[in-house]
Design a protein around this motif. Structure first.
Motif, PDB file in Angstrom:
ATOM      1  N   ARG A  58      39.950  53.600  49.183  1.00 28.92           N
ATOM      2  CA  ARG A  58      40.018  52.409  48.330  1.00 28.92           C
ATOM      3  C   ARG A  58      41.430  51.865  48.168  1.00 28.92           C
ATOM      4  N   ALA A  59      41.489  50.567  47.883  1.00 28.42           N
ATOM      5  CA  ALA A  59      42.768  49.948  47.539  1.00 28.42           C
ATOM      6  C   ALA A  59      43.324  50.620  46.288  1.00 28.42           C
ATOM      7  N   SER A  60      44.601  50.960  46.324  1.00 29.57           N
ATOM      8  CA  SER A  60      45.224  51.735  45.253  1.00 29.57           C
ATOM      9  C   SER A  60      45.547  50.879  44.037  1.00 29.57           C
ATOM     10  N   MET A  75      41.408  48.584  53.142  1.00 30.59           N
ATOM     11  CA  MET A  75      40.318  47.969  52.383  1.00 30.59           C
ATOM     12  C   MET A  75      40.902  47.123  51.246  1.00 30.59           C
ATOM     13  N   GLY A  76      40.376  45.918  51.082  1.00 31.88           N
ATOM     14  CA  GLY A  76      40.871  45.021  50.054  1.00 31.88           C
ATOM     15  C   GLY A  76      40.020  45.040  48.808  1.00 31.88           C
ATOM     16  N   PRO A 109      39.865  57.948  44.062  1.00 31.75           N
ATOM     17  CA  PRO A 109      41.055  58.053  43.207  1.00 31.75           C
ATOM     18  C   PRO A 109      42.088  57.003  43.599  1.00 31.75           C
ATOM     19  N   LEU A 110      42.588  56.267  42.614  1.00 31.22           N
ATOM     20  CA  LEU A 110      43.408  55.092  42.892  1.00 31.22           C
ATOM     21  C   LEU A 110      44.909  55.328  42.768  1.00 31.22           C
ATOM     22  N   THR A 111      45.323  56.503  42.340  1.00 30.49           N
ATOM     23  CA  THR A 111      46.751  56.737  42.149  1.00 30.49           C
ATOM     24  C   THR A 111      47.541  56.524  43.432  1.00 30.49           C
ATOM     25  N   ASP A 112      48.714  55.932  43.293  1.00 25.74           N
ATOM     26  CA  ASP A 112      49.577  55.710  44.445  1.00 25.74           C
ATOM     27  C   ASP A 112      50.138  57.018  44.990  1.00 25.74           C
TER      28      ASP A 112
END
Length: 401
Positions: free
Chosen positions: A145-147, A360-361, A127-130
């Motif tokens: 993961r990167a957000s 992680m980039g 999930p990418l949400t900040d």
């Protein structure tokens, strides 16, 4: 054999089987995993292969704390309510040591809230949400993961170089898309104060009326487009936009569109020239990636996708924290997660103690065509540590623990 003797034998057999099952359980470390496998199969089928490979490698090397690692996996149906119910089942019935996984941002936030309430470690894979590490961050939730903020921040310098003033924005109308859009507006305004946002289109996830969206954007006559569409929505938008010549003379920036999961299905329709984040697996030559890619292709007779990396690295994080903590005690695991550093196929990552976000980039580049297929060109790896807010900003956003 009389009835009394049979009952004694049966009782003895049952006790032996119970003892065997107990011994077997004691020889296994169970981690609960949940994801939206049916809803997002393009990403999560490779993801599952990735974590399966990592588990096999962990166990082949002797396991963890002298025990085998076992993943107890469930499909959460892409539904926050189902995910919380499944998380409860994994913790109480399956007796897992902690939780990993999830894909949609709204599901990840629901499980993060559960983890906080029940005091269970949760490593959010995708999930990418900040919000999951900032606005609604909590002590027990960490994200791999990167957000959206991070990946948007990776694209903004390239966008700002072009000095385009009139921007259109299109995004899936749920937490991920909303978060990406907010980050883009904030960051591009900071880099180029004279930008204008001439139109926004926010179709429901998986239900885009791509022709109408393309027509509306064309009518606004933007100089550039920022998009966070992915999956089937992205493919429909690309096709309808190309039919209408929407992208001619217009710069386009799209989160995630360089990931093989979403780029490969477009084949020769891939939108050449778009700036994207993605995963050019075919061109990465670092030793850690080469070892992973070779093992993955040997095991599954298929090439890796970004989901493969995420699944693999999630189990790497789980294994690394267990080794560091030397125990399955939740509070000690949480302490060990803060500042945890370990290798991944994309290089070393660290979970920042100030916000539980990993460094992680992602790969940044442009879409090109090769042999009738979309590829990433002019790409480079953007180190996630360089695209995160300052400690002072994190302190303002993140609730105190």
């Amino acid at each position: 054999m009389n009835r009394r003797s049979w009952l004694k034998l049966s009782a003895a057999f049952g006790a032996a089987m119970f003892a065997m099952s107990g011994a077997q359980a004691q020889d296994t470390i169970k981690i609960g995993e949940m994801n939206s496998y049916k809803n997002f199969a393009a990403f999560l089928e490779p993801y599952k292969k990735g974590w399966e490979l990592a588990v096999e490698q962990v166990n082949a090397s002797g396991g963890l704390l002298g025990k085998k690692l076992e993943i107890v996996s469930r499909d959460d149906n892409g539904n926050p309510g189902d995910a919380v119910r499944i998380a409860e089942e994994l913790v109480t019935r399956e007796k897992v040591s902690f939780l990993i996984g999830t894909f949609p941002s709204n599901v990840g936030l629901a499980v993060a809230s559960f983890a906080k309430e029940k005091k269970v470690l949760f490593i959010a894979a995708e999930p990418l949400t900040d919000k999951i590490v900032w606005d609604q961050g909590n002590k027990y939730t960490f994200r791999l993961r990167a957000s959206t903020y991070m990946q948007t921040a990776m694209l903004v310098p390239e966008a700002a170089k072009l000095k385009k003033k009139r921007w259109a924005i299109v995004y899936p109308n749920y937490e991920y898309g909303q978060s990406a859009t907010a980050a883009f507006k904030q960051l591009i305004k900071a880099a180029q104060p004279d930008v204008e946002f001439v139109i926004e289109q926010a179709p429901p996830l998986g239900k885009i009326e791509a022709g109408a969206v393309a027509d509306a954007i064309a009518a606004a006559k933007p100089d550039a487009i920022f998009s966070s569409l992915f999956g089937a929505d992205l493919a429909k938008f690309v096709r309808e936009g190309q039919t209408r010549d929407l992208f001619k003379g217009v710069e386009v920036f799209n989160l995630l569109a360089g990931e093989p999961e979403y780029l490969d299905p477009l084949k020769d329709e891939s939108p050449v020239g778009w700036w994207v984040t993605g995963y050019p697996w075919y061109a990465i030559t670092t030793p850690e990636h080469k070892a992973f890619a070779e093992a993955y292709q040997k095991r599954f007779n298929d090439y890796p996708r970004l989901g493969s990396i995420v699944g693999y690295a999630t189990v790497q994080s789980a294994a690394a924290v267990i080794k560091k903590a030397g125990t399955l005690d939740t509070e000690k695991l949480v302490t060990a997660m803060k500042g945890l550093t370990h290798s991944t196929p994309l290089g070393n990552i660290t979970y920042r103690p100030q916000d539980n976000q990993s460094t992680m980039g992602a790969y940044v580049g442009k879409i090109g065509l090769k042999d009738g297929k979309g590829v990433m060109t002019d790409w480079y790896y953007a180190d996630g540590a360089k695209f995160l807010p300052s400690d002072a900003d994190v302190a303002k956003m993140r609730p105190a623990e």
